[in-house]
Write a protein that holds these residues in place. Structure first.
Motif, PDB file in Angstrom:
ATOM      1  N   ARG A  52       0.828  -1.210   0.000  1.00  0.00           N
ATOM      2  CA  ARG A  52       0.000   0.000   0.000  1.00  0.00           C
ATOM      3  C   ARG A  52       0.860   1.257   0.000  1.00  0.00           C
ATOM      4  O   ARG A  52       0.550   2.231  -0.697  1.00  0.00           O
ATOM      5  N   ILE A  53       1.953   1.258   0.768  1.00  0.00           N
ATOM      6  CA  ILE A  53       2.856   2.414   0.760  1.00  0.00           C
ATOM      7  C   ILE A  53       3.434   2.624  -0.634  1.00  0.00           C
ATOM      8  O   ILE A  53       3.481   3.747  -1.148  1.00  0.00           O
ATOM      9  N   VAL A  54       3.875   1.544  -1.260  1.00  0.00           N
ATOM     10  CA  VAL A  54       4.415   1.640  -2.620  1.00  0.00           C
ATOM     11  C   VAL A  54       3.349   2.208  -3.558  1.00  0.00           C
ATOM     12  O   VAL A  54       3.629   3.110  -4.364  1.00  0.00           O
ATOM     13  N   SER A  55       2.135   1.725  -3.446  1.00  0.00           N
ATOM     14  CA  SER A  55       1.048   2.217  -4.299  1.00  0.00           C
ATOM     15  C   SER A  55       0.765   3.693  -4.039  1.00  0.00           C
ATOM     16  O   SER A  55       0.544   4.467  -4.981  1.00  0.00           O
ATOM     17  N   ASN A  56       0.764   4.104  -2.771  1.00  0.00           N
ATOM     18  CA  ASN A  56       0.515   5.511  -2.432  1.00  0.00           C
ATOM     19  C   ASN A  56       1.579   6.423  -3.040  1.00  0.00           C
ATOM     20  O   ASN A  56       1.265   7.482  -3.601  1.00  0.00           O
ATOM     21  N   ILE A  57       2.850   6.035  -2.913  1.00  0.00           N
ATOM     22  CA  ILE A  57       3.931   6.851  -3.459  1.00  0.00           C
ATOM     23  C   ILE A  57       3.856   6.869  -4.981  1.00  0.00           C
ATOM     24  O   ILE A  57       4.010   7.926  -5.612  1.00  0.00           O
ATOM     25  N   ASP A  58       3.606   5.716  -5.576  1.00  0.00           N
ATOM     26  CA  ASP A  58       3.478   5.639  -7.028  1.00  0.00           C
ATOM     27  C   ASP A  58       2.384   6.578  -7.522  1.00  0.00           C
ATOM     28  O   ASP A  58       2.575   7.312  -8.499  1.00  0.00           O
ATOM     29  N   ARG A  59       1.250   6.571  -6.853  1.00  0.00           N
ATOM     30  CA  ARG A  59       0.128   7.413  -7.262  1.00  0.00           C
ATOM     31  C   ARG A  59       0.509   8.901  -7.212  1.00  0.00           C
ATOM     32  O   ARG A  59       0.225   9.659  -8.144  1.00  0.00           O
ATOM     33  N   MET A  60       1.198   9.312  -6.145  1.00  0.00           N
ATOM     34  CA  MET A  60       1.616  10.720  -6.038  1.00  0.00           C
ATOM     35  C   MET A  60       2.586  11.087  -7.160  1.00  0.00           C
ATOM     36  O   MET A  60       2.471  12.163  -7.766  1.00  0.00           O
ATOM     37  N   LEU A  61       3.549  10.204  -7.432  1.00  0.00           N
ATOM     38  CA  LEU A  61       4.535  10.493  -8.466  1.00  0.00           C
ATOM     39  C   LEU A  61       3.898  10.517  -9.851  1.00  0.00           C
ATOM     40  O   LEU A  61       4.213  11.392 -10.672  1.00  0.00           O
ATOM     41  N   GLN A  62       2.987   9.582 -10.118  1.00  0.00           N
ATOM     42  CA  GLN A  62       2.330   9.548 -11.424  1.00  0.00           C
ATOM     43  C   GLN A  62       1.528  10.829 -11.667  1.00  0.00           C
ATOM     44  O   GLN A  62       1.496  11.346 -12.794  1.00  0.00           O
ATOM     45  N   ARG A  63       0.898  11.346 -10.607  1.00  0.00           N
ATOM     46  CA  ARG A  63       0.114  12.582 -10.751  1.00  0.00           C
ATOM     47  C   ARG A  63       1.010  13.797 -10.946  1.00  0.00           C
ATOM     48  O   ARG A  63       0.650  14.731 -11.653  1.00  0.00           O
ATOM     49  N   ALA A  64       2.177  13.800 -10.288  1.00  0.00           N
ATOM     50  CA  ALA A  64       3.026  14.994 -10.263  1.00  0.00           C
ATOM     51  C   ALA A  64       3.963  15.116 -11.459  1.00  0.00           C
ATOM     52  O   ALA A  64       4.363  16.228 -11.813  1.00  0.00           O
ATOM     53  N   LEU A  65       4.329  13.994 -12.085  1.00  0.00           N
ATOM     54  CA  LEU A  65       5.381  14.019 -13.094  1.00  0.00           C
ATOM     55  C   LEU A  65       4.831  13.899 -14.514  1.00  0.00           C
ATOM     56  O   LEU A  65       3.857  13.198 -14.761  1.00  0.00           O
ATOM     57  N   LEU A  92      10.926   3.477  -8.678  1.00  0.00           N
ATOM     58  CA  LEU A  92      12.017   4.029  -9.469  1.00  0.00           C
ATOM     59  C   LEU A  92      11.454   5.119 -10.364  1.00  0.00           C
ATOM     60  O   LEU A  92      10.426   4.916 -11.012  1.00  0.00           O
ATOM     61  N   VAL A  93      12.108   6.277 -10.363  1.00  0.00           N
ATOM     62  CA  VAL A  93      11.802   7.310 -11.354  1.00  0.00           C
ATOM     63  C   VAL A  93      13.017   7.440 -12.248  1.00  0.00           C
ATOM     64  O   VAL A  93      14.129   7.678 -11.786  1.00  0.00           O
ATOM     65  N   ASP A  94      12.773   7.255 -13.532  1.00  0.00           N
ATOM     66  CA  ASP A  94      13.815   7.232 -14.545  1.00  0.00           C
ATOM     67  C   ASP A  94      13.474   8.270 -15.610  1.00  0.00           C
ATOM     68  O   ASP A  94      12.306   8.652 -15.765  1.00  0.00           O
ATOM     69  N   GLU A  95      14.475   8.714 -16.343  1.00  0.00           N
ATOM     70  CA  GLU A  95      14.211   9.561 -17.491  1.00  0.00           C
ATOM     71  C   GLU A  95      13.470   8.737 -18.553  1.00  0.00           C
ATOM     72  O   GLU A  95      13.780   7.571 -18.755  1.00  0.00           O
ATOM     73  N   ALA A  96      12.508   9.352 -19.196  1.00  0.00           N
ATOM     74  CA  ALA A  96      11.798   8.663 -20.272  1.00  0.00           C
ATOM     75  C   ALA A  96      12.770   8.346 -21.398  1.00  0.00           C
ATOM     76  O   ALA A  96      13.732   9.077 -21.633  1.00  0.00           O
ATOM     77  N   SER A  97      12.549   7.219 -22.069  1.00  0.00           N
ATOM     78  CA  SER A  97      13.435   6.790 -23.144  1.00  0.00           C
ATOM     79  C   SER A  97      12.626   6.131 -24.243  1.00  0.00           C
ATOM     80  O   SER A  97      11.578   5.530 -23.977  1.00  0.00           O
ATOM     81  N   ASP A  98      13.121   6.248 -25.458  1.00  0.00           N
ATOM     82  CA  ASP A  98      12.471   5.579 -26.582  1.00  0.00           C
ATOM     83  C   ASP A  98      12.917   4.134 -26.728  1.00  0.00           C
ATOM     84  O   ASP A  98      12.404   3.408 -27.580  1.00  0.00           O
ATOM     85  N   ALA A 176      15.042  17.484  -6.947  1.00  0.00           N
ATOM     86  CA  ALA A 176      15.402  17.174  -8.341  1.00  0.00           C
ATOM     87  C   ALA A 176      14.168  17.043  -9.229  1.00  0.00           C
ATOM     88  O   ALA A 176      14.237  17.299 -10.429  1.00  0.00           O
ATOM     89  N   LEU A 177      13.034  16.649  -8.632  1.00  0.00           N
ATOM     90  CA  LEU A 177      11.795  16.493  -9.391  1.00  0.00           C
ATOM     91  C   LEU A 177      10.794  17.601  -9.082  1.00  0.00           C
ATOM     92  O   LEU A 177       9.661  17.567  -9.564  1.00  0.00           O
ATOM     93  N   GLN A 178      11.209  18.551  -8.238  1.00  0.00           N
ATOM     94  CA  GLN A 178      10.374  19.682  -7.859  1.00  0.00           C
ATOM     95  C   GLN A 178       9.010  19.243  -7.333  1.00  0.00           C
ATOM     96  O   GLN A 178       7.961  19.696  -7.786  1.00  0.00           O
ATOM     97  N   LEU A 179       9.064  18.324  -6.345  1.00  0.00           N
ATOM     98  CA  LEU A 179       7.818  17.855  -5.753  1.00  0.00           C
ATOM     99  C   LEU A 179       8.034  17.525  -4.279  1.00  0.00           C
ATOM    100  O   LEU A 179       9.167  17.434  -3.808  1.00  0.00           O
ATOM    101  N   THR A 180       6.923  17.387  -3.577  1.00  0.00           N
ATOM    102  CA  THR A 180       6.951  16.962  -2.182  1.00  0.00           C
ATOM    103  C   THR A 180       6.051  15.747  -2.023  1.00  0.00           C
ATOM    104  O   THR A 180       5.079  15.566  -2.771  1.00  0.00           O
ATOM    105  N   LEU A 181       6.403  14.906  -1.053  1.00  0.00           N
ATOM    106  CA  LEU A 181       5.617  13.716  -0.727  1.00  0.00           C
ATOM    107  C   LEU A 181       5.161  13.848   0.727  1.00  0.00           C
ATOM    108  O   LEU A 181       5.927  13.585   1.652  1.00  0.00           O
ATOM    109  N   PRO A 182       3.921  14.271   0.955  1.00  0.00           N
ATOM    110  CA  PRO A 182       3.428  14.405   2.332  1.00  0.00           C
ATOM    111  C   PRO A 182       3.350  13.044   3.021  1.00  0.00           C
ATOM    112  O   PRO A 182       2.869  12.068   2.428  1.00  0.00           O
ATOM    113  N   LEU A 183       3.809  12.983   4.268  1.00  0.00           N
ATOM    114  CA  LEU A 183       3.760  11.719   4.994  1.00  0.00           C
ATOM    115  C   LEU A 183       2.341  11.209   5.149  1.00  0.00           C
ATOM    116  O   LEU A 183       2.099  10.004   5.096  1.00  0.00           O
TER     117      LEU A 183
END
Length: 197
Positions: A52-65, A92-98, A176-183
């Motif tokens: 659930r923690i992984v899913s919560n963080i993933d959801r925040m990152l997907q919305r922000a990036l 993992l957050v990686d640079e997009a690649s073709d 580096a990603l200009q975002l915050t992750l609220p606890l």
């Protein structure tokens, strides 16, 4: 220790594998493994709180990036940490690649590991040191699954902060990603977190 935390290694693991040989071998396995200096290392099963923690963080990152600039993955895309070493991070957050055929990256910007008793020595020790040698990595986070606590290492110029910042309330900044992750969002539906502790 429960069976879910069992990290005993099978006795018949191969050794001295190349990355390519490891990927071929991995396709025949019913468990998950990393590759450390040519030898497979079995990954532990996880609890629902971890997932659930992984899913919560993933959801925040997907919305922000921006998905055209960044790829966010959960534990299934390898990080090449050495000539014969591959790790799998929880996030993992990686640079997009073709290069859609790629099976690993060494260009991660953010790596997150969710802590468990069996993984703590690895996450704080060898894995952290391997990750911090990655040329593009800017932030490494370890998230406790049993209490609101995040250990944060950030690259400062050419080096890393010696000791992690420990965040137990408020939010974690990922500059580096200009975002915050609220606890309170990291621990949503797991722990009660007060932003005013």
């Amino acid at each position: 220790m429960s069976a879910l935390a069992d990290t005993r290694q099978p006795l018949d693991l191969p050794s001295d594998l190349s990355v390519e040989d490891f990927f071929d071998w991995l396709e025949q396995q019913d468990r998950r493994f990393e590759l450390v200096e040519g030898t497979p290392l079995m990954l532990p099963n996880v609890r629902r709180s971890h997932a659930r923690i992984v899913s919560n963080i993933d959801r925040m990152l997907q919305r922000a990036l921006d998905p055209d600039r960044f790829l966010v993955t959960q534990g299934d895309f390898a990080i090449r940490t050495g000539p014969r070493s591959l790790r799998y991070a929880d996030i993992l957050v990686d640079e997009a690649s073709d290069d859609l055929a790629a099976r690993s990256t060494d260009r991660a910007i953010l790596i997150v590991e969710v802590l468990s008793d069996s993984t703590a020595p690895n996450d704080f020790g060898p894995k952290r040191l391997e990750y911090q040698r990655l040329p593009k990595l800017q932030t490494y986070l370890i998230v406790d699954q049993d209490k609101p606590c995040v250990w944060e290492w950030s690259r400062r110029g050419e080096g890393w902060n010696d000791a992690p910042a420990i965040v137990s309330s408020g939010e974690v900044r990922v500059d580096a990603l200009q975002l915050t992750l609220p606890l309170e969002e990291i621990y949503r539906n797991i722990l009660m977190v007060s932003g005013d502790r």
